[in-house]
Write a protein that holds these residues in place. Structure first.
Motif, PDB file in Angstrom:
ATOM      1  N   GLU A 719       0.819  -1.211   0.000  1.00 30.64           N
ATOM      2  CA  GLU A 719       0.000   0.000   0.000  1.00 30.64           C
ATOM      3  C   GLU A 719       0.852   1.260   0.000  1.00 30.64           C
ATOM      4  OE1 GLU A 719      -3.448   2.178   2.740  1.00 30.64           O
ATOM      5  OE2 GLU A 719      -2.811   0.114   3.167  1.00 30.64           O
ATOM      6  N   LEU A 720       1.958   1.253   0.765  1.00 33.48           N
ATOM      7  CA  LEU A 720       2.757   2.466   0.915  1.00 33.48           C
ATOM      8  C   LEU A 720       3.726   2.690  -0.235  1.00 33.48           C
ATOM      9  CD1 LEU A 720       3.617   2.308   4.733  1.00 33.48           C
ATOM     10  CD2 LEU A 720       1.855   3.680   3.610  1.00 33.48           C
ATOM     11  N   THR A 721       4.214   1.618  -0.854  1.00 29.42           N
ATOM     12  CA  THR A 721       5.250   1.770  -1.882  1.00 29.42           C
ATOM     13  C   THR A 721       4.810   1.303  -3.257  1.00 29.42           C
ATOM     14  OG1 THR A 721       6.232  -0.413  -1.520  1.00 29.42           O
ATOM     15  CG2 THR A 721       6.966   1.376  -0.089  1.00 29.42           C
ATOM     16  N   GLY A 722       3.752   0.498  -3.340  1.00 32.03           N
ATOM     17  CA  GLY A 722       3.341  -0.049  -4.615  1.00 32.03           C
ATOM     18  C   GLY A 722       4.155  -1.243  -5.034  1.00 32.03           C
ATOM     19  N   GLY A 723       5.126  -1.677  -4.202  1.00 28.00           N
ATOM     20  CA  GLY A 723       5.963  -2.819  -4.535  1.00 28.00           C
ATOM     21  C   GLY A 723       5.698  -3.981  -3.600  1.00 28.00           C
ATOM     22  N   THR A 724       5.947  -5.190  -4.112  1.00 26.14           N
ATOM     23  CA  THR A 724       5.729  -6.392  -3.304  1.00 26.14           C
ATOM     24  C   THR A 724       7.025  -7.083  -2.926  1.00 26.14           C
ATOM     25  OG1 THR A 724       5.434  -7.669  -5.353  1.00 26.14           O
ATOM     26  CG2 THR A 724       3.453  -6.794  -4.296  1.00 26.14           C
ATOM     27  N   ASN A 725       8.156  -6.646  -3.474  1.00 28.96           N
ATOM     28  CA  ASN A 725       9.453  -7.190  -3.068  1.00 28.96           C
ATOM     29  C   ASN A 725       9.885  -6.467  -1.797  1.00 28.96           C
ATOM     30  OD1 ASN A 725      12.070  -8.040  -2.704  1.00 28.96           O
ATOM     31  ND2 ASN A 725      12.714  -7.661  -4.817  1.00 28.96           N
ATOM     32  N   ILE A 726       9.693  -7.100  -0.649  1.00 31.86           N
ATOM     33  CA  ILE A 726       9.903  -6.418   0.632  1.00 31.86           C
ATOM     34  C   ILE A 726      11.339  -5.962   0.791  1.00 31.86           C
ATOM     35  CG2 ILE A 726       9.611  -6.618   3.123  1.00 31.86           C
ATOM     36  CD1 ILE A 726       7.050  -6.800   1.480  1.00 31.86           C
ATOM     37  N   VAL A 727      12.289  -6.808   0.372  1.00 29.04           N
ATOM     38  CA  VAL A 727      13.704  -6.447   0.523  1.00 29.04           C
ATOM     39  C   VAL A 727      14.013  -5.184  -0.271  1.00 29.04           C
ATOM     40  CG1 VAL A 727      16.072  -7.194   0.098  1.00 29.04           C
ATOM     41  CG2 VAL A 727      14.395  -8.822   0.974  1.00 29.04           C
ATOM     42  N   ASN A 728      13.552  -5.142  -1.501  1.00 25.86           N
ATOM     43  CA  ASN A 728      13.845  -3.980  -2.343  1.00 25.86           C
ATOM     44  C   ASN A 728      13.143  -2.721  -1.843  1.00 25.86           C
ATOM     45  OD1 ASN A 728      13.058  -2.350  -5.133  1.00 25.86           O
ATOM     46  ND2 ASN A 728      15.144  -3.150  -5.093  1.00 25.86           N
ATOM     47  N   THR A 729      11.888  -2.853  -1.409  1.00 25.85           N
ATOM     48  CA  THR A 729      11.179  -1.665  -0.910  1.00 25.85           C
ATOM     49  C   THR A 729      11.823  -1.113   0.352  1.00 25.85           C
ATOM     50  OG1 THR A 729       9.620  -3.089   0.294  1.00 25.85           O
ATOM     51  CG2 THR A 729       8.977  -2.360  -1.899  1.00 25.85           C
ATOM     52  N   ILE A 730      12.387  -1.998   1.171  1.00 24.53           N
ATOM     53  CA  ILE A 730      13.114  -1.511   2.351  1.00 24.53           C
ATOM     54  C   ILE A 730      14.317  -0.702   1.911  1.00 24.53           C
ATOM     55  CG2 ILE A 730      14.526  -2.233   4.314  1.00 24.53           C
ATOM     56  CD1 ILE A 730      12.631  -4.600   4.670  1.00 24.53           C
ATOM     57  N   LEU A 731      15.023  -1.163   0.880  1.00 28.91           N
ATOM     58  CA  LEU A 731      16.252  -0.508   0.441  1.00 28.91           C
ATOM     59  C   LEU A 731      15.995   0.831  -0.236  1.00 28.91           C
ATOM     60  CD1 LEU A 731      18.301  -3.524  -0.987  1.00 28.91           C
ATOM     61  CD2 LEU A 731      18.687  -2.302   1.155  1.00 28.91           C
ATOM     62  N   VAL A 732      14.962   0.916  -1.072  1.00 28.46           N
ATOM     63  CA  VAL A 732      14.789   2.107  -1.899  1.00 28.46           C
ATOM     64  C   VAL A 732      13.607   2.971  -1.480  1.00 28.46           C
ATOM     65  CG1 VAL A 732      15.874   0.996  -3.872  1.00 28.46           C
ATOM     66  CG2 VAL A 732      13.391   0.882  -3.623  1.00 28.46           C
ATOM     67  N   ASP A 733      12.790   2.508  -0.546  1.00 29.57           N
ATOM     68  CA  ASP A 733      11.631   3.290  -0.101  1.00 29.57           C
ATOM     69  C   ASP A 733      11.739   3.624   1.382  1.00 29.57           C
ATOM     70  OD1 ASP A 733       9.297   3.326  -2.337  1.00 29.57           O
ATOM     71  OD2 ASP A 733      10.458   1.482  -2.501  1.00 29.57           O
ATOM     72  N   PHE A 734      11.681   2.589   2.224  1.00 26.47           N
ATOM     73  CA  PHE A 734      11.618   2.826   3.663  1.00 26.47           C
ATOM     74  C   PHE A 734      12.941   3.345   4.224  1.00 26.47           C
ATOM     75  CE2 PHE A 734       8.236  -0.418   3.100  1.00 26.47           C
ATOM     76  CZ  PHE A 734       7.183   0.320   3.619  1.00 26.47           C
ATOM     77  N   ARG A 735      14.042   2.775   3.786  1.00 26.01           N
ATOM     78  CA  ARG A 735      15.347   3.143   4.350  1.00 26.01           C
ATOM     79  C   ARG A 735      16.280   3.626   3.248  1.00 26.01           C
ATOM     80  NH1 ARG A 735      17.487  -1.270   8.509  1.00 26.01           N
ATOM     81  NH2 ARG A 735      18.871   0.487   8.911  1.00 26.01           N
ATOM     82  N   ALA A 736      15.759   4.485   2.394  1.00 29.03           N
ATOM     83  CA  ALA A 736      16.557   4.980   1.267  1.00 29.03           C
ATOM     84  C   ALA A 736      17.745   5.803   1.730  1.00 29.03           C
ATOM     85  CB  ALA A 736      15.672   5.810   0.331  1.00 29.03           C
ATOM     86  N   LEU A 737      17.614   6.492   2.873  1.00 30.07           N
ATOM     87  CA  LEU A 737      18.728   7.310   3.356  1.00 30.07           C
ATOM     88  C   LEU A 737      19.913   6.427   3.726  1.00 30.07           C
ATOM     89  CD1 LEU A 737      19.672  10.167   3.998  1.00 30.07           C
ATOM     90  CD2 LEU A 737      18.791   9.870   6.310  1.00 30.07           C
ATOM     91  N   ASP A 738      19.651   5.270   4.341  1.00 33.48           N
ATOM     92  CA  ASP A 738      20.730   4.328   4.630  1.00 33.48           C
ATOM     93  C   ASP A 738      21.395   3.859   3.349  1.00 33.48           C
ATOM     94  OD1 ASP A 738      20.155   4.554   7.266  1.00 33.48           O
ATOM     95  OD2 ASP A 738      19.133   2.635   7.459  1.00 33.48           O
ATOM     96  N   THR A 739      20.580   3.561   2.361  1.00 28.33           N
ATOM     97  CA  THR A 739      21.120   3.109   1.083  1.00 28.33           C
ATOM     98  C   THR A 739      21.951   4.201   0.424  1.00 28.33           C
ATOM     99  OG1 THR A 739      19.168   1.707   0.814  1.00 28.33           O
ATOM    100  CG2 THR A 739      20.509   2.091  -1.137  1.00 28.33           C
ATOM    101  N   LEU A 740      21.498   5.442   0.520  1.00 29.59           N
ATOM    102  CA  LEU A 740      22.263   6.552  -0.047  1.00 29.59           C
ATOM    103  C   LEU A 740      23.629   6.642   0.622  1.00 29.59           C
ATOM    104  CD1 LEU A 740      22.490   9.039  -1.868  1.00 29.59           C
ATOM    105  CD2 LEU A 740      21.370  10.367  -0.067  1.00 29.59           C
ATOM    106  N   GLY A 741      23.657   6.481   1.929  1.00 25.86           N
ATOM    107  CA  GLY A 741      24.945   6.490   2.624  1.00 25.86           C
ATOM    108  C   GLY A 741      25.856   5.379   2.136  1.00 25.86           C
ATOM    109  N   GLU A 742      25.283   4.201   1.881  1.00 26.86           N
ATOM    110  CA  GLU A 742      26.082   3.091   1.377  1.00 26.86           C
ATOM    111  C   GLU A 742      26.601   3.382  -0.032  1.00 26.86           C
ATOM    112  OE1 GLU A 742      23.375  -0.114   1.708  1.00 26.86           O
ATOM    113  OE2 GLU A 742      23.424  -0.163   3.910  1.00 26.86           O
ATOM    114  N   LEU A 743      25.811   4.073  -0.834  1.00 24.75           N
ATOM    115  CA  LEU A 743      26.276   4.438  -2.179  1.00 24.75           C
ATOM    116  C   LEU A 743      27.487   5.353  -2.104  1.00 24.75           C
ATOM    117  CD1 LEU A 743      23.024   5.137  -4.216  1.00 24.75           C
ATOM    118  CD2 LEU A 743      24.189   2.996  -3.784  1.00 24.75           C
TER     119      LEU A 743
END
Length: 925
Positions: A719-743
């Protein structure tokens, strides 16, 4: 929105400064000064004497942080001082600078003004701290760019003032945590100041420390004279309206609330008066005009700090008036000294006797500034000094008040003495060492320094005009004094040149008479050098060296190229942490799923790989064993149903083995043997750390098959992201700031690999003779990989793009897709008969950097919906799209770039590396 526009316009000037310099050269100070005055006009137009003006713009809504601005009497006073003096100094700079183009100087000076304006208008604790640190950074850079000799003084200045910034940060964090708000007005009005003496004391001391480092109070005073390597415009602005005034503003801002702490008043009064006497004593001993003025600033700031500590409405009126007076005579003084030095080639007092003959008007303006600094009527400095003395006389009990007033009078005596010492060489008399034209290019004709003369004259004459017409300052200083005292403006009296014959006047006259006698007595007296063992600069330098030496000693504990030496500390700490786990243990978890034989086999396979690594004597054997353990973990993930994680682990294992082999070919074949005792200790530490990690996982997961956070993701992700791949939605939606730091970390890793291998050339291991013909023929040996690569590599590239596009709903995503693409590159490299493979020689740093830029750009798009990195969703027909896909592309490029960097830089032979470096150098040229 006037205040927001004013702050935005101030920072816009910073961006426009280079353009003005390109158009007008060093004369860019004139249009920039006009811009600063226009900003001042905006601030004044927003002023409302009847109420406080407040404006706000959301910044970090989740933390309740906003660009809150507030214009009250105190903010107006300092805004006028900051911008008016800043405009005058910019005009002065247009004539002072020798370089035809100085974009760095003008950019930093306008940034200094913008940071100070943001600071005095800030109504948010976070914004206040950010602006505070920006002033520190601007002052450091302005001092640093003065020349090679400025490196050490700039560093010492940064160390002292940055330490004060840490104190302010601690105060800000404490206030936010205890009051529950970042709004400055609400935090200062919170009842905790009265109800919690401990909080009031802690915050008051932290704020005082921060202000004292900025305003050069004892024992932090040494940086201010040390910073005199900076040119005259920087010194004038730093001493008169920026940097040091930031500390005074902070004290006046926090005074109503911090005065609830019993330590506030004694601390400020004691430190301030001691600093006033010490600075004045050092100033009297200076023969360099600029050093004399620097120590006089220390002394004058000490008086300001002390009178703020008194805290009464009269004291705050004195502080407000002296802020204006000090800004006028100090800016005129430093700019005047710079002008004298430009015209005569020297600023040493003994060499300037009779210089009146060559610079009469300029000498007169400098004398006018010194007269105001000495507190001689009818100058504004006389009015503020009399108010200061009157404040001490009424601050406490009669005995204590007279003691404070006498100490302040002693400081005033020395003030008159060093002011007289400053101006005596400029009076008509016998000519000294300075003569027109004697110093060649340093001596300038009057027409080349007209702007400097105008700039010096403006504050000097204003000091006289505002002294004679003191009531004109009432609308500026009375609201500021009322705000700093926490009182109504009606309770603050006005300022006048003549207050009648009273104790303050008698003390002032006494100071003038005694100071004149001391100044005349010191005329011509040689100044003995200050003993170096007592130098404040040396104290800061010794502290700096001691901190660096301590850091080296601490770093020596783990400063080793051996991985074991770096891993021993975290492993031992993890093992020691097991002592805390029994208290949290809640019994063995219960699982409904039966234990499978396959689980046991995989566990044994992982254990076998780990044991094989531990006993291996050859590096290649160890790498193969690591691969065995890694691939067993991959199978385990598949059994558990974590397909995303399994594919990622599989690709990581493959690429890790490839990179390790590339490194291995340049290292000895055998591992260095270790002592039996060391092996035993390593086994014990490893077993303890592993057991601790296992028990910690059981304890901290609460023996749940699924945590509350995981349940939330499973329930809400669609409902919140439109995606069903939980791992990917965590990386690019819910915790995108963490992912940006890793980039960003990945980008830095690519740069580090490149820098490391360019700094020190890799060497090839000698090839053993007698190798079989089948292995020595590279083309024949690579037939299988070449054939497979022609078919598989294009499929992997297409699969990489497919995994990227489908990752939001199905197993895949930017990270996995990048690993697939990188695996294709690795296959192409391994299948090649030589190290020269043009197909993989790409701009890997640009690729990794592009990934970071794309990720940040996508995050900025999220601001359209109110938050950085918030994904935007939109539909094109039946196709649902989201900016998270673009963010995932940034992930892809960053991961792909760092792996490509490793393969490129580690895969080339030394000869090829040299060829590549030379070709890149030619392309740059």
């Amino acid at each position: 929105m006037t205040l927001l526009v004013a702050v935005a316009a101030a920072w816009l000037l910073v961006a426009l400064a280079p353009a003005f310099v390109r158009l007008t050269g060093r004369h860019a100070g004139w249009p920039l000064a006009a811009g600063v005055l226009a900003v001042l006009g905006l601030v004044i137009s927003a002023w409302n004497p009847q109420q406080v003006v407040r404006e706000s713009l959301p910044w970090i809504p989740a933390l309740d942080v906003a660009l809150r601005l507030r214009l009250n009497g105190l903010a107006l006073l300092f805004a006028v001082v900051v911008l008016a003096i800043g405009a005058v100094v910019l005009i002065y700079s247009s004539s002072y600078l020798r370089q035809p183009r100085s974009p760095g100087f003008y950019g930093l000076m306008t940034a200094f003004a913008a940071a100070m304006l943001t600071l005095v208008l800030a109504d948010d604790l976070v914004v206040l701290f950010v602006a505070w640190e920006l002033t520190t950074l601007c002052s450091y850079l302005l001092i640093l760019r003065s020349g090679p000799a400025a490196k050490e003084p700039a560093t010492r200045t940064l160390l002292v003032t940055a330490a004060g910034g840490l104190a302010l940060l601690a105060a800000v964090v404490t206030l936010i945590a205890r009051t529950g708000t970042t709004e400055l007005t609400a935090a200062l009005a919170h009842p905790l100041w009265r109800e919690d003496p401990g909080l009031a004391t802690v915050v008051a001391v932290l704020v005082a420390l921060a202000a004292m480092t900025k305003s050069a109070q004892f024992p932090f005073h040494a940086w201010l004279p040390d910073a005199m390597v900076a040119p005259a415009p920087v010194s004038a602005y730093l001493h008169a309206a920026a940097m040091v005034k930031a500390g005074i503003f902070l004290l006046m801002l926090f005074a109503p609330a911090a005065s609830e702490a019993a330590i506030w008043s004694p601390l400020l009064v004691g430190v301030g008066l001691w600093t006033a006497l010490m600075g004045a004593f050092f100033a009297v001993r200076r023969a360099d005009m600029k050093e004399l003025l620097a120590y006089s600033t220390v002394s004058q700031l000490g008086l300001l700090v002390a009178v703020i500590g008194a805290g009464t409405p009269t004291a705050m009126l004195a502080a407000s008036a002296h802020v204006v007076a000090h800004a006028l005579f100090k800016s005129a003084g430093f700019m005047g000294v710079g002008l004298v030095e430009k015209r005569t080639g020297t600023r040493i007092l003994t060499e300037l006797r009779g210089s009146w003959r060559m610079l009469r008007w300029d000498a007169a303006m400098l004398i006018l500034a010194a007269v105001s600094m000495a507190g001689i009527p009818p100058m504004l400095g006389f009015i503020s000094k009399e108010l200061l003395l009157d404040s001490f006389l009424t601050a406490a009990s009669p005995a204590l008040s007279w003691t404070l007033a006498i100490v302040a009078t002693a400081g005033a005596v020395l003030t008159v003495a060093y002011s007289l010492r400053l101006v005596l060489p400029l009076l008509p008399g016998r000519l000294g060492a300075a003569r027109p034209g004697e110093h060649g290019p340093q001596a300038r004709a009057w027409r080349d320094t007209r702007a400097m003369s105008v700039a010096v004259s403006v504050p000097a004459i204003l000091g006289l005009a505002l002294g004679a017409g003191a009531p004109l300052l009432d609308p500026l200083v009375r609201p500021a004094a009322a705000g700093a005292a926490g009182a109504d403006a009606a309770s603050v009296s006005g300022i006048y040149l003549w207050h009648g014959v009273n104790a303050a006047l008698l003390l002032s006259v006494t100071a003038i008479v005694l100071g004149t006698l001391v100044g005349l007595r010191l005329r011509g007296t040689p100044v003995p050098p200050t003993p170096q063992r007592w130098s404040g600069v040396l104290a800061v330098q010794y502290a700096q060296r001691g901190i660096i030496a301590l850091g080296r000693r601490v770093g020596d504990l783990t400063r080793s190229d051996a991985p074991a030496a770096n891993l021993v500390v975290p492993i031992v700490l993890i093992g020691a942490a097991a002592a805390a786990l029994p208290a949290m243990w809640r019994g063995w978890p219960r699982y409904d799923e039966p234990f499978l034989v396959l689980d046991l086999l995989l566990l044994l396979l992982v254990a076998a790989g780990v044991i094989a690594v531990s006993v291996a004597t050859r590096r290649l054997t160890a790498i193969i064993s690591v691969g065995v353990a890694g691939f067993a973990v991959v199978l385990w993930f598949l059994v558990l149903g974590a397909s995303d994680v399994a594919v990622t682990q599989l690709l990581v294992e493959i690429l890790t083995v490839v990179v390790m082999v590339l490194v291995l070919r340049r290292m000895p074949r055998r591992l260095r043997p270790s002592r039996p005792r060391r092996r035993v200790l390593a086994v014990i530490a490893a077993l303890a750390a592993g057991a601790t990690a296992t028990l910690a996982a059981l304890v901290f997961t609460g023996h749940r098959e699924i945590s509350d956070v995981a349940a939330f993701f499973l329930r809400e992700a669609k409902e919140l992201t439109g995606g069903t791949n939980i791992v990917n939605t965590i990386l690019v939606d819910f915790r995108a700031l963490d992912t940006l730091g890793e980039l960003v970390v990945l980008g830095i890793a690519a740069v580090s690999i490149t820098a490391l291998l360019e700094a020190r050339r890799a060497v090839d291991r000698p090839v053993r003779e007698g190798t079989s013909a089948a292995l020595s023929d590279a083309r024949a040996n690579a037939v299988f990989l070449t054939t497979v690569g022609r078919i598989v590599a294009p499929v992997m590239v297409v699969g990489s793009a497919y995994a990227l596009l489908r990752g939001h709903n199905d197993p895949g995503g930017g990270f996995i897709a990048a690993l697939i693409g990188a695996a294709a590159i690795a296959l192409i490299y391994l299948a090649a008969p030589s190290d020269e493979i043009p197909r993989i020689e790409r701009s890997y740093l640009a690729i990794a950097g592009a990934g970071v830029v794309i990720a940040v750009g996508t995050g900025l798009l999220g601001l359209l919906d109110g938050s950085f990195l918030r994904p935007l969703h939109f539909d094109i027909g039946s196709l649902h799209l989201t900016t998270a896909l673009v963010f995932d592309l940034g992930v892809y490029l960053a991961v792909f770039g760092v792996i490509l960097a490793a393969i490129n830089r580690l895969g080339l032979s030394p000869a090829e590396a040299v060829r590549t470096d030379r070709s890149s150098e030619r392309s740059v040229r």
